[in-house]
Every structure is written in C-alpha cells, then in structure tokens.
Design a protein around this motif. Structure first.
Motif, PDB file in Angstrom:
ATOM      1  N   ILE A 177      12.507 -12.795 -11.414  1.00  0.00           N
ATOM      2  CA  ILE A 177      13.150 -13.560 -10.671  1.00  0.00           C
ATOM      3  C   ILE A 177      13.141 -12.742  -9.264  1.00  0.00           C
ATOM      4  O   ILE A 177      12.722 -11.660  -9.271  1.00  0.00           O
ATOM      5  N   GLU A 178      13.027 -13.549  -8.234  1.00  0.00           N
ATOM      6  CA  GLU A 178      13.123 -12.891  -6.856  1.00  0.00           C
ATOM      7  C   GLU A 178      14.284 -13.180  -6.041  1.00  0.00           C
ATOM      8  O   GLU A 178      14.881 -14.227  -6.220  1.00  0.00           O
ATOM      9  N   HIS A 179      14.538 -12.096  -5.168  1.00  0.00           N
ATOM     10  CA  HIS A 179      15.682 -12.227  -4.240  1.00  0.00           C
ATOM     11  C   HIS A 179      15.358 -12.612  -2.858  1.00  0.00           C
ATOM     12  O   HIS A 179      15.879 -13.329  -2.050  1.00  0.00           O
ATOM     13  N   GLY A 180      14.009 -12.448  -2.580  1.00  0.00           N
ATOM     14  CA  GLY A 180      13.511 -12.731  -0.975  1.00  0.00           C
ATOM     15  C   GLY A 180      12.284 -13.826  -1.453  1.00  0.00           C
ATOM     16  O   GLY A 180      12.310 -14.805  -2.073  1.00  0.00           O
ATOM     17  N   PRO A 181      11.183 -13.404  -0.728  1.00  0.00           N
ATOM     18  CA  PRO A 181      10.030 -14.245  -0.965  1.00  0.00           C
ATOM     19  C   PRO A 181       9.548 -14.484  -2.364  1.00  0.00           C
ATOM     20  O   PRO A 181       9.418 -13.648  -3.079  1.00  0.00           O
ATOM     21  N   ASN A 182       9.128 -15.637  -2.707  1.00  0.00           N
ATOM     22  CA  ASN A 182       8.654 -16.051  -3.895  1.00  0.00           C
ATOM     23  C   ASN A 182       7.047 -15.723  -4.217  1.00  0.00           C
ATOM     24  O   ASN A 182       6.453 -15.432  -5.062  1.00  0.00           O
ATOM     25  N   THR A 183       6.647 -16.253  -2.841  1.00  0.00           N
ATOM     26  CA  THR A 183       4.949 -16.461  -2.771  1.00  0.00           C
ATOM     27  C   THR A 183       4.613 -16.137  -1.392  1.00  0.00           C
ATOM     28  O   THR A 183       5.532 -15.956  -0.507  1.00  0.00           O
ATOM     29  N   ALA A 184       3.579 -15.860  -1.085  1.00  0.00           N
ATOM     30  CA  ALA A 184       2.968 -15.644   0.278  1.00  0.00           C
ATOM     31  C   ALA A 184       1.675 -16.400   0.530  1.00  0.00           C
ATOM     32  O   ALA A 184       0.903 -16.606  -0.799  1.00  0.00           O
ATOM     33  N   LEU A 185       1.182 -16.604   1.640  1.00  0.00           N
ATOM     34  CA  LEU A 185      -0.235 -17.328   1.738  1.00  0.00           C
ATOM     35  C   LEU A 185      -1.274 -16.333   1.934  1.00  0.00           C
ATOM     36  O   LEU A 185      -0.917 -15.431   3.019  1.00  0.00           O
ATOM     37  N   LEU A 186      -2.382 -16.300   1.394  1.00  0.00           N
ATOM     38  CA  LEU A 186      -3.584 -15.228   1.816  1.00  0.00           C
ATOM     39  C   LEU A 186      -4.395 -15.837   2.873  1.00  0.00           C
ATOM     40  O   LEU A 186      -5.242 -16.691   2.487  1.00  0.00           O
ATOM     41  N   THR A 187      -3.850 -15.523   4.129  1.00  0.00           N
ATOM     42  CA  THR A 187      -4.731 -16.186   5.039  1.00  0.00           C
ATOM     43  C   THR A 187      -5.783 -15.250   5.871  1.00  0.00           C
ATOM     44  O   THR A 187      -6.671 -15.795   6.591  1.00  0.00           O
ATOM     45  N   LYS A 188      -5.834 -13.907   5.508  1.00  0.00           N
ATOM     46  CA  LYS A 188      -6.557 -12.958   6.086  1.00  0.00           C
ATOM     47  C   LYS A 188      -7.450 -12.136   5.200  1.00  0.00           C
ATOM     48  O   LYS A 188      -6.712 -11.699   4.263  1.00  0.00           O
ATOM     49  N   GLN A 189      -8.455 -11.750   5.302  1.00  0.00           N
ATOM     50  CA  GLN A 189      -9.226 -10.537   4.859  1.00  0.00           C
ATOM     51  C   GLN A 189      -8.329  -9.424   4.721  1.00  0.00           C
ATOM     52  O   GLN A 189      -8.463  -8.765   3.827  1.00  0.00           O
ATOM     53  N   ALA A 190      -7.577  -9.195   5.977  1.00  0.00           N
ATOM     54  CA  ALA A 190      -7.073  -7.918   6.072  1.00  0.00           C
ATOM     55  C   ALA A 190      -5.970  -7.921   4.915  1.00  0.00           C
ATOM     56  O   ALA A 190      -5.790  -6.466   4.311  1.00  0.00           O
ATOM     57  N   HIS A 191      -5.628  -8.746   4.383  1.00  0.00           N
ATOM     58  CA  HIS A 191      -4.376  -8.796   3.351  1.00  0.00           C
ATOM     59  C   HIS A 191      -4.842  -8.347   2.320  1.00  0.00           C
ATOM     60  O   HIS A 191      -4.658  -7.144   1.494  1.00  0.00           O
ATOM     61  N   LEU A 192      -6.381  -8.899   1.722  1.00  0.00           N
ATOM     62  CA  LEU A 192      -7.003  -8.320   0.637  1.00  0.00           C
ATOM     63  C   LEU A 192      -7.468  -6.750   0.943  1.00  0.00           C
ATOM     64  O   LEU A 192      -7.226  -6.254  -0.205  1.00  0.00           O
ATOM     65  N   ASP A 193      -7.919  -6.442   2.034  1.00  0.00           N
ATOM     66  CA  ASP A 193      -8.170  -5.177   2.250  1.00  0.00           C
ATOM     67  C   ASP A 193      -6.870  -4.087   2.062  1.00  0.00           C
ATOM     68  O   ASP A 193      -7.111  -3.015   1.287  1.00  0.00           O
ATOM     69  N   LEU A 194      -5.786  -4.581   2.522  1.00  0.00           N
ATOM     70  CA  LEU A 194      -4.519  -3.788   2.261  1.00  0.00           C
ATOM     71  C   LEU A 194      -4.270  -3.508   0.712  1.00  0.00           C
ATOM     72  O   LEU A 194      -4.190  -2.550   0.267  1.00  0.00           O
ATOM     73  N   PHE A 195      -4.472  -4.920   0.142  1.00  0.00           N
ATOM     74  CA  PHE A 195      -4.107  -4.870  -1.237  1.00  0.00           C
ATOM     75  C   PHE A 195      -5.213  -3.764  -2.152  1.00  0.00           C
ATOM     76  O   PHE A 195      -4.653  -3.153  -3.029  1.00  0.00           O
ATOM     77  N   GLN A 196      -6.354  -3.917  -1.894  1.00  0.00           N
ATOM     78  CA  GLN A 196      -7.422  -3.001  -2.296  1.00  0.00           C
ATOM     79  C   GLN A 196      -6.981  -1.624  -2.147  1.00  0.00           C
ATOM     80  O   GLN A 196      -7.145  -0.824  -3.120  1.00  0.00           O
ATOM     81  N   SER A 197      -6.690  -1.224  -1.023  1.00  0.00           N
ATOM     82  CA  SER A 197      -6.783   0.001  -0.603  1.00  0.00           C
ATOM     83  C   SER A 197      -5.388   0.598  -1.260  1.00  0.00           C
ATOM     84  O   SER A 197      -5.128   1.892  -1.600  1.00  0.00           O
ATOM     85  N   LEU A 198      -4.304  -0.197  -1.639  1.00  0.00           N
ATOM     86  CA  LEU A 198      -2.880   0.129  -2.302  1.00  0.00           C
ATOM     87  C   LEU A 198      -3.362   0.349  -3.853  1.00  0.00           C
ATOM     88  O   LEU A 198      -2.449   0.537  -4.600  1.00  0.00           O
TER      89      LEU A 198
END
Ligand SMILES: Cc1cc2nc3c(=O)[nH]c(=O)nc-3n(C[C@H](O)[C@H](O)[C@H](O)COP(=O)(O)OP(=O)(O)OC[C@H]3O[C@@H](n4cnc5c(N)ncnc54)[C@H](O)[C@@H]3O)c2cc1C
Length: 459
Positions: A51-72
C-alpha cells in the motif's frame, strides 16, 4: 560546521537535489524533520498487500528520470503499469463509463450529451479572457459546463485533490493555458503542439509510461537517502534562519538538542507553511503569501478483497467521481490490476481517496469510519458482494498545495527574494508542479543551476 549547500527538507525534492549535488562532489547536507526520508512518499507491505500513503504512480516524461534511476541502481526495480491502466473510468448516474481517449471514442461516448459534444467542437471560436481565471471559468468559457463537470472536475480531484473553482488555470495547468495563449485555442493548440513536441526530447503526458517500483514508491527516497549517507540528518527540524555576510546560518533542534549550522547556499525544500515560519523575520510579506497556500487533507483507504467478491474483477486504472454525483469518495485505483505485486494471488487491492478540497472534513474521520465509508461506496459502485478482508487507512493532514488565483504573484515574490539574497533557493512542490516527475525535474534543474553559479560566481 559550514557546508557548500544546506537543504532543509528531505522529501523527494530535497533528496534528489542533495543526491545530484553530491554526485558532482559538492559538500551538501540535508536536514529532515521527521524520522524517515521521503516526505509524503511512503509505502508499506501489510498482510500480503503493498500500500501507498502518498503517490501511487508517476509519469516517466523525461530521460533524466531514467538516468537518475540508473545511477541509483533502481532501473531493474522499476515496475511499469500494464496496458490495462490505459482504461480509466468516470462515474455517471451510478455507472462507470470509460473515458474516451480518441476522437472516435469521444463522438460515441455516453459520458457527454450531443449538446456538450457540439459545444466542445465550437471551442476554436471562443476568445481569450482579459484577467486571470480559475480553471472552472476557463473550461466553462471554452468547453462548456458539462465538460467541466464530467472531465475536468474529476481529473482535478485525481491530480490535486483540488477544486476547479479555486485553482488558477495559468498556474496549475500552465500547458493547457499555454495552448490558448500560444495558439488561440485548445483544439488547434493540441494539433500544432504535437508537431512541435516531436522536436523535443520530452515524452507527451498522454504517451508517457506510468511507473512505480517493485517495493512501492518508497524505494526512490530510500535509495536517495542511502546514497546521501551521513549527508542526510533525520529528526532535525529547522526553526530559524539568518543571512550571514557570505551565506546563511540555520538553527535546528535534533532530538531536543539545539544546534546551528552554516552554509554558503541554503535551499528551502520544506512545505510552504514551514517556509513561511522560517521566513517570518526575513520577509513578512512573502511569509504571509506562503502561509496562505491551501493544503487540504487527503486520506487513502486501501481495501483488500477476495477476487471472488466481485461480479467482474476490476480491470483498468480506476475511476474518478465528479462532484455532481454527490459521493463521499473522490475515486479509486484498481491498484492490483495494473501494478505487479500489490496483492497476493486471488485477491484485489483497491485504493480509494477521500477528502481534498471537495470534502476536507471527511478525510479527518477516524480510521474505522473512513474504512466503512470507502467500502460502502466502492461496493455499491463495483457491486462487491463481500466485506473487505483487509483495510488500511493513511491520512495526510496537509497533503497537496493548491495553486489558486494569485499563486503567480507569490512565485514572483519568491524570485525577487532569491534575486536579492543570492545563494537562497526555493525548491518544493508548490513551485513548478506538484507531480513527482516535476519535483525530480525541478531538483535536477536546480542542481545544474547551482553548479553553473558556483563555477561562474562563487558565493
Ligand atoms: C496523497 C498524495 C498522493 C499523491 N499522488 C501522486 C501521484 O499519484 N503521482 C504524482 O506524480 N504525484 C503525486 N503526489 C504529489 C507528490 O507526491 C508530491 O508533490 C511530492 O512527493 C512532494 O515532494 P516535496 O519534497 O516537494 O515535498 P514533501 O514531500 O512535502 O517534503 C517536504 C519535507 O520537508 C520536511 N520538513 C518540514 N518542515 C521541516 C523543517 N522545519 N525542517 C526540516 N525538514 C522539514 C518534511 O518532513 C518533508 O519530509 C501525491 C501527493 C500526495 C500527498
């Protein structure tokens, strides 16, 4: 102790900025008031449900999001919503009607009357308003009352837990507003905008993929926090700030002990009402404006059912309820239908939302009352024959900042203060978008800005 950059607030905005700066070798510290990182983002596994208390999902609109997840190291932990999430429903006259996603579907849908469809077709012939409008005024003027009631009102509940009668169209829906400002109309703007967007690297929101993580949204702040290590200080609530000749001094309390910390730059990444408290002695007028931003409460009620309890198991993203329908919940997500691992085999997880600007007092009911109310509504709408086997209530008393009329003036006042006090920055979801994706993008942008400023004009 003196840092290059001190960030107040370890929500997703502050953590992402802290991490991005750390990656570039900046000496950074994040102070977070609570005992865990992530702000409104928190997920829990209980009795086989995620279960989630805040956001359940988010939209992947930018390559920068993927780059961030990759580096993490989170690329493999991403959980994308399945195709079924493209099916979204609106409640009308006790019936769930699928939201039309194409012109053909729009022409055929029973969601709008023939008169309302003709009214939408006349949209290009309406002129512009002379003054700042609410979203409701804008939509009524361009598209008509029925479109407001059965498309925009439920959408606004789903995104902002907000009220179209109070949100500023220019500030809360700047892209929509921009279509009118730039192209003279929404229909023309959508058509021409598609051609222009193809030239940009960003993914259009309608085409962007929805994501979470295998262990829920909380994986993101936890990964950021673990990379920040000692650079993140928990249970450290800032309560005062003072500009110095060459930086800032912040006083904070950590587990009852008073401390001070100095930095060359200071980033306020706390909610607006907290920023207001911190700024009172420095800029009373801005503090007042920040304090005035409404943050309605939202309760999320997670309900688990046996799949056999449904006449037809819930398939799709979920449904939203227009205010006109007079229900006491805002809508529900069919969480286990589109995300993996949200419920054990043979069970379904529904996540219902209560409160927001529409009914703030309902979100504050006690937990059992909220669970009963949510079950009563969803069982009526989805024809569920059994009681839930699981119920969990999460409440956020000050959930989502509302970009109401005049919000733009407040942003200008922030910009003026940043200009007069170089080294002071504001980064939080009351500026530049409330969506999680906006918070990530704004943090990455601010990190780049700080790095540029450091190399050209060291504070
Ligand atoms: C119920 C709910 C559902 C949502 N659903 C979605 C969704 O589905 N999709 C989506 O994209 N977005 C969603 N959002 C929006 C998104 O989650 C938020 O906008 C985003 O997480 C905000 O991050 P933030 O860091 O700007 O602020 P916050 O998360 O508010 O973080 C601020 C931090 O500052 C800390 N703090 C406060 N005072 C002090 C102090 N004095 N000293 C130090 N620290 C302090 C707080 O403890 C907190 O950790 C949702 C939000 C809510 C509340």
């Amino acid at each position: 102790m003196r840092y290059d950059v001190l960030i107040l607030g370890g929500g997703i905005s502050g953590l992402t900025l802290g991490y991005s700066l750390l990656q570039e070798g900046v000496d950074v510290c994040v102070l977070e008031a609570s005992a865990r990182p992530g702000g409104t983002i928190w997920s829990e596994r209980k009795e086989g449900f995620l279960i989630e208390h805040g956001p359940n999902t988010a939209l992947l609109t930018k390559q920068a999001h993927l780059d961030l997840f990759q580096s993490l190291g989170l690329r493999e932990r991403l959980a994308f919503a399945s195709e079924t999430a493209n099916h979204r429903f609106i409640l009308k006259d006790r019936r769930l009607i699928e939201l039309p996603m194409s012109l053909r579907a729009f022409l055929k849908t029973p969601l709008f009357s023939a008169k309302a469809k003709v009214r939408v077709a006349l949209e290009p012939f309406h002129g512009r308003a002379a003054q700042e409008e609410t979203l409701a005024e804008f939509v009524k003027r361009r598209l008509g009352q029925e479109f407001l009631d059965y498309a925009i009102d439920p959408f606004v509940s789903g995104v902002y837990a907000g009220d179209p009668e109070t949100l500023s169209v220019r500030e809360a829906f700047s892209k929509l507003y921009g279509l009118e400002a730039r192209y003279g109309g929404l229909v023309l703007g959508t058509f021409l905008g598609v051609r222009e967007r193809k030239k940009r690297p960003d993914v259009a929101k309608v085409k962007a993929r929805l994501f979470s993580f295998l262990g829920g949204m909380v994986e993101l702040p936890l990964a950021l926090a673990s990379h920040l290590g000692n650079g993140l200080v928990l249970k450290a609530a800032a309560h005062g700030l003072r500009p110095l000749r060459d930086g800032f001094e912040v006083s904070f309390r950590q587990q009852g002990v008073e401390q001070t910390i100095a930095s060359k730059r200071l980033v306020l990444s706390v909610p607006a009402y907290e920023a207001s408290r911190l700024l009172k002695g420095l800029n009373a007028s801005l503090a007042q404006k920040l304090q005035a931003i409404p943050y309605p409460p939202v309760a999320q009620v997670a309900l688990g059912y046996r799949l056999n309890a449904f006449e037809r198991s819930p398939e799709g993203f979920g449904f939203l309820i227009p205010k006109r329908e007079g229900r006491s919940i805002l809508g529900a997500l069919f969480s286990s239908s589109f995300l993996p691992g949200r419920a054990s085999e043979g069970f379904a997880l529904l996540t219902t939302f209560v409160g927001g600007m529409r009914a703030p007092s309902l979100a504050l009911l006690e937990a059992n009352g909220l669970a009963d109310l949510a079950h009563k509504e969803v069982s009526d709408i989805l024809r569920i024959k059994e009681e839930p086997t699981f119920a969990h209530v999460g409440k956020i008393e000050r959930a989502i900042p509302q970009y109401t009329l005049g919000h733009g003036e407040m942003i200008k006042a922030i910009e003026a203060l940043e200009h007069s006090l170089p080294g002071l920055h504001f980064l939080a979801n009351y500026r530049g978008g409330i969506a999680l994706g906006d918070c990530l993008a704004n943090a990455v942008d601010l990190s780049a800005k700080i790095l540029r400023q450091r190399s050209s004009r060291p504070v």
